[in-house]
Design an enzyme around this catalytic site. Structure first.
Site, PDB file in Angstrom:
ATOM      1  N   HIS A 301       3.696  65.138  19.357  1.00  0.00           N
ATOM      2  CA  HIS A 301       4.362  64.053  20.094  1.00  0.00           C
ATOM      3  C   HIS A 301       5.835  64.452  20.290  1.00  0.00           C
ATOM      4  O   HIS A 301       6.121  65.434  20.965  1.00  0.00           O
ATOM      5  CB  HIS A 301       4.163  62.760  19.291  1.00  0.00           C
ATOM      6  CG  HIS A 301       4.643  61.497  19.934  1.00  0.00           C
ATOM      7  ND1 HIS A 301       5.060  61.406  21.239  1.00  0.00           N
ATOM      8  CD2 HIS A 301       4.771  60.240  19.429  1.00  0.00           C
ATOM      9  CE1 HIS A 301       5.421  60.159  21.507  1.00  0.00           C
ATOM     10  NE2 HIS A 301       5.265  59.437  20.417  1.00  0.00           N
ATOM     11  N   HIS A 340      -1.201  66.498  28.491  1.00  0.00           N
ATOM     12  CA  HIS A 340      -0.840  65.096  28.270  1.00  0.00           C
ATOM     13  C   HIS A 340      -2.098  64.256  28.302  1.00  0.00           C
ATOM     14  O   HIS A 340      -3.006  64.530  29.078  1.00  0.00           O
ATOM     15  CB  HIS A 340       0.142  64.609  29.350  1.00  0.00           C
ATOM     16  CG  HIS A 340       0.886  63.398  28.926  1.00  0.00           C
ATOM     17  ND1 HIS A 340       0.384  62.131  29.065  1.00  0.00           N
ATOM     18  CD2 HIS A 340       2.092  63.266  28.323  1.00  0.00           C
ATOM     19  CE1 HIS A 340       1.250  61.274  28.576  1.00  0.00           C
ATOM     20  NE2 HIS A 340       2.295  61.927  28.113  1.00  0.00           N
ATOM     21  N   ASP A 396       8.455  67.731  27.415  1.00  0.00           N
ATOM     22  CA  ASP A 396       8.992  68.487  26.284  1.00  0.00           C
ATOM     23  C   ASP A 396       9.133  69.973  26.580  1.00  0.00           C
ATOM     24  O   ASP A 396       9.851  70.679  25.884  1.00  0.00           O
ATOM     25  CB  ASP A 396       8.090  68.302  25.053  1.00  0.00           C
ATOM     26  CG  ASP A 396       8.202  66.898  24.512  1.00  0.00           C
ATOM     27  OD1 ASP A 396       9.337  66.439  24.350  1.00  0.00           O
ATOM     28  OD2 ASP A 396       7.165  66.265  24.279  1.00  0.00           O
TER      29      ASP A 396
HETATM   30  N1  CMC Z   1      -2.545  74.148  24.659  1.00  0.00           N
HETATM   31  C1  CMC Z   1      -3.803  74.639  24.704  1.00  0.00           C
HETATM   32  N2  CMC Z   1      -4.894  73.902  24.943  1.00  0.00           N
HETATM   33  C2  CMC Z   1      -4.706  72.597  25.128  1.00  0.00           C
HETATM   34  C3  CMC Z   1      -3.431  72.002  25.104  1.00  0.00           C
HETATM   35  C4  CMC Z   1      -2.335  72.838  24.863  1.00  0.00           C
HETATM   36  N3  CMC Z   1      -1.098  72.335  24.828  1.00  0.00           N
HETATM   37  N4  CMC Z   1      -3.554  70.685  25.330  1.00  0.00           N
HETATM   38  C5  CMC Z   1      -4.864  70.455  25.488  1.00  0.00           C
HETATM   39  N5  CMC Z   1      -5.554  71.601  25.375  1.00  0.00           N
HETATM   40  C6  CMC Z   1      -6.995  71.773  25.548  1.00  0.00           C
HETATM   41  C7  CMC Z   1      -7.771  71.199  24.368  1.00  0.00           C
HETATM   42  O1  CMC Z   1      -7.949  72.165  23.357  1.00  0.00           O
HETATM   43  C8  CMC Z   1      -9.046  70.784  25.042  1.00  0.00           C
HETATM   44  O2  CMC Z   1      -9.797  71.951  25.255  1.00  0.00           O
HETATM   45  P1  CMC Z   1     -11.429  71.904  25.153  1.00  0.00           P
HETATM   46  O3  CMC Z   1     -11.886  71.042  26.288  1.00  0.00           O
HETATM   47  O4  CMC Z   1     -11.857  73.335  25.268  1.00  0.00           O
HETATM   48  O5  CMC Z   1     -11.736  71.317  23.816  1.00  0.00           O
HETATM   49  C9  CMC Z   1      -8.609  70.313  26.415  1.00  0.00           C
HETATM   50  O6  CMC Z   1      -7.382  71.010  26.692  1.00  0.00           O
HETATM   51  C10 CMC Z   1      -8.396  68.825  26.521  1.00  0.00           C
HETATM   52  O7  CMC Z   1      -7.361  68.440  25.641  1.00  0.00           O
HETATM   53  P2  CMC Z   1      -7.414  67.163  24.730  1.00  0.00           P
HETATM   54  O8  CMC Z   1      -7.576  67.617  23.320  1.00  0.00           O
HETATM   55  O9  CMC Z   1      -8.410  66.171  25.225  1.00  0.00           O
HETATM   56  O10 CMC Z   1      -5.971  66.550  24.948  1.00  0.00           O
HETATM   57  P3  CMC Z   1      -5.418  65.255  24.241  1.00  0.00           P
HETATM   58  O11 CMC Z   1      -5.258  64.218  25.280  1.00  0.00           O
HETATM   59  O12 CMC Z   1      -6.199  64.898  23.048  1.00  0.00           O
HETATM   60  O13 CMC Z   1      -4.000  65.750  23.713  1.00  0.00           O
HETATM   61  C11 CMC Z   1      -1.761  66.476  23.755  1.00  0.00           C
HETATM   62  C12 CMC Z   1      -2.831  65.606  24.428  1.00  0.00           C
HETATM   63  C13 CMC Z   1      -0.424  66.229  24.431  1.00  0.00           C
HETATM   64  C14 CMC Z   1      -1.654  66.091  22.260  1.00  0.00           C
HETATM   65  C15 CMC Z   1      -2.184  67.953  23.879  1.00  0.00           C
HETATM   66  O14 CMC Z   1      -2.207  68.309  25.237  1.00  0.00           O
HETATM   67  C16 CMC Z   1      -1.276  68.875  23.103  1.00  0.00           C
HETATM   68  O15 CMC Z   1      -1.522  69.126  21.919  1.00  0.00           O
HETATM   69  N6  CMC Z   1      -0.186  69.420  23.759  1.00  0.00           N
HETATM   70  C17 CMC Z   1       0.796  70.215  23.041  1.00  0.00           C
HETATM   71  C18 CMC Z   1       1.790  69.324  22.317  1.00  0.00           C
HETATM   72  C19 CMC Z   1       2.729  68.650  23.294  1.00  0.00           C
HETATM   73  O16 CMC Z   1       3.284  69.272  24.183  1.00  0.00           O
HETATM   74  N7  CMC Z   1       2.954  67.363  23.056  1.00  0.00           N
HETATM   75  C20 CMC Z   1       3.887  66.559  23.865  1.00  0.00           C
HETATM   76  C21 CMC Z   1       3.197  65.576  24.725  1.00  0.00           C
HETATM   77  S1  CMC Z   1       4.253  64.861  25.985  1.00  0.00           S
HETATM   78  C22 CMC Z   1       5.474  63.977  25.155  1.00  0.00           C
HETATM   79  C23 CMC Z   1       4.941  62.854  24.364  1.00  0.00           C
HETATM   80  O17 CMC Z   1       4.521  61.851  24.934  1.00  0.00           O
HETATM   81  O18 CMC Z   1       4.970  62.963  23.147  1.00  0.00           O
END
Ligand code: CMC
Length: 487
Positions: A301, A340, A396
């Protein structure tokens, strides 16, 4: 004129669809009709669907007590109705109280946007003056709290300091504590609520600057009420031996102000939903802010801006980008600053933030890691792995580069996210309490653990190797062999 007989009415009458869904429980044949309001249905409606236990079914499934809705991580469950912020994740659109974020970033200020979020309308000139005056005159932090903050280690993560300071502030404001004053405190005393709002906004910047000053082992700088919100924050962080007329660079104060507008609220993210959740217990707002800030601290986050720079530093140079992306695709690494939960095309804040980056680089010089950041972004955006998953740079990805160019220490970045987000936390806290419909947040669970069993005294239990116990063998031995060695 004679009225035409009904037989003249065309047979293909268009029936207006009902704004409801019908759910049939195939276990019992029972059917329920559930009204759709604002494109949502109440999850509680499904609790009407009860069934007897099937043969051999676990008692713990609670089947006769009503169907549960399981949504781990809240992928498609709304926890509130809100009038504050709207995100169209498919179009990459964000607005606060109806105003698009791009217009606010270009024309508003952080304090004005905070007022808009919390009170629902842009303030008039006199309202804005009073609002700004109140916040800038609630920036002082009590001497005792300062003493407490000074006791933190010089290398404490600034977010730990920020969270601890807010948790402690609860102890310094007994008059604002429903535990002491009565649970209906904020229903009956809106003036007190407004006072806590300006105090929290004012003190957030001061506490943030203190978290920085203990890091550089310098005395705290008293706040200046004649400066803007972000000027004052920069002043409290940076003022040393310069004359008192010293002011931070107005271009950097402006850039930070725009970043603060972009971070002020983002509807039900992890930390704001924590604010709503914790606030629903009617605990005091200082404790709520501490809890919400703790939720923001994590690298998925608000800690992502810090994690992005650590990632780019580890990649080091443009030629290492393909190797890093390979490891991401093998799920050995995470591409921080990408992806996101809600945005599926673009994050509208990241477009504005690119322009702020150029403003800052003009003053502070280009951040060397930007080359790696651009190469990484370009390569990821051309790669099927990322495009098929709709992963693109979020806010970010760029904000960390700006903060680094401005010379903030890496672990201070999440603080620069949480200070402005306090406005959003307060807007949601107020909305919830003002609604008159506050109910304690208490999710259900689906229990899949052991069925009922009887206690067995330790001497009657079967012997098991320590390694059979979940993870027990993984507990490190803190007492070193050296200390245990007898002479
Ligand atoms: N790097 C690599 N793979 C990713 C990433 C990433 N940053 N984000 C998502 N994926 C993959 C994930 O592994 C999944 O793959 P698969 O379908 O093969 O299992 C697919 O994309 C779908 O992702 P998800 O797990 O459904 O995504 P989520 O909605 O649960 O998580 C997130 C959202 C922001 C936590 C995630 O994208 C992430 O960990 N990003 C990196 C951390 C980050 O930049 N966070 C800041 C978010 S924006 C500011 C805020 O609001 O905090």
């Amino acid at each position: 004129m004679a009225i035409a007989s009904t037989s003249a009415v065309p047979t293909s009458v268009v029936v207006k669809p009902k704004n409801s869904i019908t759910v049939i429980d195939n276990r019992t044949g029972k059917s329920i009709e559930v009204e759709i309001t604002d494109n949502s249905i109440p999850a509680t409606a499904l609790a009407q669907l009860k069934a007897p236990y099937a043969d051999g079914e676990r008692h713990e499934n609670d089947t006769p007590y009503g169907l549960r809705v399981l949504d781990p991580s809240f992928i498609n469950t709304a926890m509130i109705k809100s009038e504050i912020t709207y995100i169209d994740g498919n179009k990459g659109f964000l607005m606060h109280r109806g105003y698009p974020i791009e217009q606010l970033a270009e024309r508003s200020t952080y304090l004005e946007t905070a007022y808009l979020l919390i009170y629902g309308e842009l303030p008039s000139k006199s309202q804005l003056n009073l609002w700004s005056w109140e916040i800038m005159h609630h920036t002082f932090v009590s001497e005792d709290l300062q003493q407490m903050i000074r006791q933190m280690r010089y290398d404490s993560h600034p977010m730990s300091v920020f969270i601890s300071a807010f948790a402690a502030m609860s102890a310094f404001a007994p008059e604002a504590n429903p535990a002491l004053q009565g649970s209906d405190l904020y229903n009956t005393n809106k003036a007190l609520m407004n006072k806590q709002i300006v105090r929290i906004l004012g003190k957030a910047a001061t506490v943030a600057s203190m978290a920085y000053r203990i890091r550089i082992n310098r005395a705290f700088t008293p706040p200046r009420s004649d400066l803007s919100y972000t000027e004052n924050l920069l002043y409290m962080m940076d003022h040393m031996a310069e004359p008192n007329s010293y002011r931070p660079d107005p271009r950097l104060a402006k850039a930070l102000d725009i970043l603060f507008i972009l971070h002020a609220d983002h509807e039900m993210n992890c930390s704001t939903s924590t604010m709503v959740h914790v606030g629903s217990s009617l605990v005091d707002p200082y404790s709520c802010i501490a809890a919400a800030s703790a939720a923001l601290y994590g690298p998925l986050h608000g800690g992502a801006n810090e994690a992005v720079i650590r990632m780019l530093t580890k990649i080091g140079s443009v030629e290492n980008v393909p190797g890093f992306l390979k490891r991401v695709k093998e799920k050995k690494e995470l591409l921080f600053g990408f992806g996101h939960r809600v945005y599926r095309e673009t994050d509208p804040r990241s477009k504005v933030i690119r322009e702020v980056a150029d403003m800052v680089f003009d003053v502070c010089g280009k951040e060397p890691l930007i080359e790696v950041a651009i190469a990484l972004k370009d390569a990821a955006l051309m790669d099927e792995y990322f495009t098929s998953r709709k992963l693109f740079p979020n806010v970010d990805y760029w904000s960390g580069l700006i903060y680094k160019a401005m010379g903030f220490p890496l672990d201070f970045f999440p603080v620069l996210f949480v200070v402005p987000r306090v406005a959003g936390y307060l807007a949601h806290w107020k909305q919830q309490l003002d609604s008159g419909k506050n109910k304690i947040s208490r999710p259900r669970q689906v229990y899949v653990g052991k069925a009922r069993r009887d206690y067995i005294p330790v001497e009657d239990r079967e012997e098991r190797a320590i390694s059979d116990q979940n993870g027990l063998n993984a507990i490190p031995h803190y007492i070193s062999k050296r200390r245990l060695t007898k002479i």
